[in-house]
Design an enzyme around this catalytic site. Sequence first.
Site, PDB file in Angstrom:
ATOM      1  CG  ASP A  10      -1.641   1.219   1.467  1.00  0.00           C
ATOM      2  OD1 ASP A  10      -2.304   1.649   0.519  1.00  0.00           O
ATOM      3  OD2 ASP A  10      -1.561   1.796   2.578  1.00  0.00           O
ATOM      4  CG  ASP A  12      -1.706   7.511   0.496  1.00  0.00           C
ATOM      5  OD1 ASP A  12      -0.893   8.390   0.232  1.00  0.00           O
ATOM      6  OD2 ASP A  12      -2.656   7.208  -0.259  1.00  0.00           O
TER       7      ASP A  12
HETATM    8  C1  BG6 Z   1      -5.692   5.804   0.229  1.00  0.00           C
HETATM    9  C2  BG6 Z   1      -5.619   6.607   1.499  1.00  0.00           C
HETATM   10  O1  BG6 Z   1      -4.430   5.266  -0.048  1.00  0.00           O
HETATM   11  O2  BG6 Z   1      -6.087   6.607  -0.876  1.00  0.00           O
HETATM   12  C3  BG6 Z   1      -6.911   7.357   1.737  1.00  0.00           C
HETATM   13  O3  BG6 Z   1      -5.375   5.736   2.578  1.00  0.00           O
HETATM   14  C4  BG6 Z   1      -7.254   8.189   0.509  1.00  0.00           C
HETATM   15  O4  BG6 Z   1      -6.760   8.176   2.873  1.00  0.00           O
HETATM   16  C5  BG6 Z   1      -7.339   7.268  -0.704  1.00  0.00           C
HETATM   17  O5  BG6 Z   1      -8.495   8.856   0.697  1.00  0.00           O
HETATM   18  C6  BG6 Z   1      -7.667   8.005  -1.999  1.00  0.00           C
HETATM   19  O6  BG6 Z   1      -6.601   8.850  -2.326  1.00  0.00           O
HETATM   20  P1  BG6 Z   1      -6.633   9.967  -3.430  1.00  0.00           P
HETATM   21  O7  BG6 Z   1      -5.201  10.460  -3.469  1.00  0.00           O
HETATM   22  O8  BG6 Z   1      -7.042   9.335  -4.730  1.00  0.00           O
HETATM   23  O9  BG6 Z   1      -7.617  11.005  -3.011  1.00  0.00           O
HETATM   24 MG    MG Z   2      -2.608   3.137   3.634  1.00  0.00          MG
END
Ligand code: BG6
Ligand code: MG
Length: 214
Positions: A10, A12
């Site tokens: 993963d 984030d």
């Molecule tokens: C995930 C995060 O990886 O991606 C979430 O844990 C986030 O917090 C989600 O909302 C969507 O991300 P993005 O960058 O497409 O808005």
């Molecule tokens: Mg994550």
Amino acid sequence: MDKLKALIFDLDGVIVTTEHNHFIAWKRTAESLGIPFEEEHNELLKGVSRVDSLKKILELGSKTISTEEFNALLISKNEFYVDSIQDLNQSDLLPGVLSLLEEARSKGIKLGIGSSSKNANFILKLLKIDHFFDVVIDGNGVEHPKPHPEVFLNGAKALSLAPAECIVFEDAASGITAAKAGGFIAIAVGNPNIAELADTYFNDLTEFSLEAYA
Ligand code: BG6
Ligand code: MG
């Protein structure tokens, strides 16, 4: 497990500290709707797609809004978020990430990203680690977001590997659920709240040893 052939991460909260930036951006969005939003609420959003995250915030505040407002909030949240990560660099990588990527590479173990974020490729480039990965499956490439296993299954498929040959690293309940549902070894990192859901838990990636799975 079968012989280890790949590590799928993963992004984030596992590779990089951006989970905090998501939290700040969602807090601002929620509070603009009059919905109080703290770390414990953010826990429900970790790993969850942008659209589903906003739906959960509205549920939290028992609020309904128009489609136009919903879409406008998605855009403004993302603009604020992207703005907040412009200075991201390798000092924002989480402990143990870089050395694990290097070690796995040197041992011929494939590397993948399985992220819900639509900003994943942009972030990997900012961090100058995009060259490590054989495959990046992100929020643009899946029909069913986590906790559905599609993101990880697509990653394994792109690597021509079976899920049992891959370890998934996750910091979110939705991600561990997705990995387990797909038949992967699921390792939780940096989030003790989800330790029970996973096959193994580590405080950070410095605690993970490739040798143990060789
Ligand atoms: C995930 C995060 O990886 O991606 C979430 O844990 C986030 O917090 C989600 O909302 C969507 O991300 P993005 O960058 O497409 O808005
Ligand atoms: Mg994550």
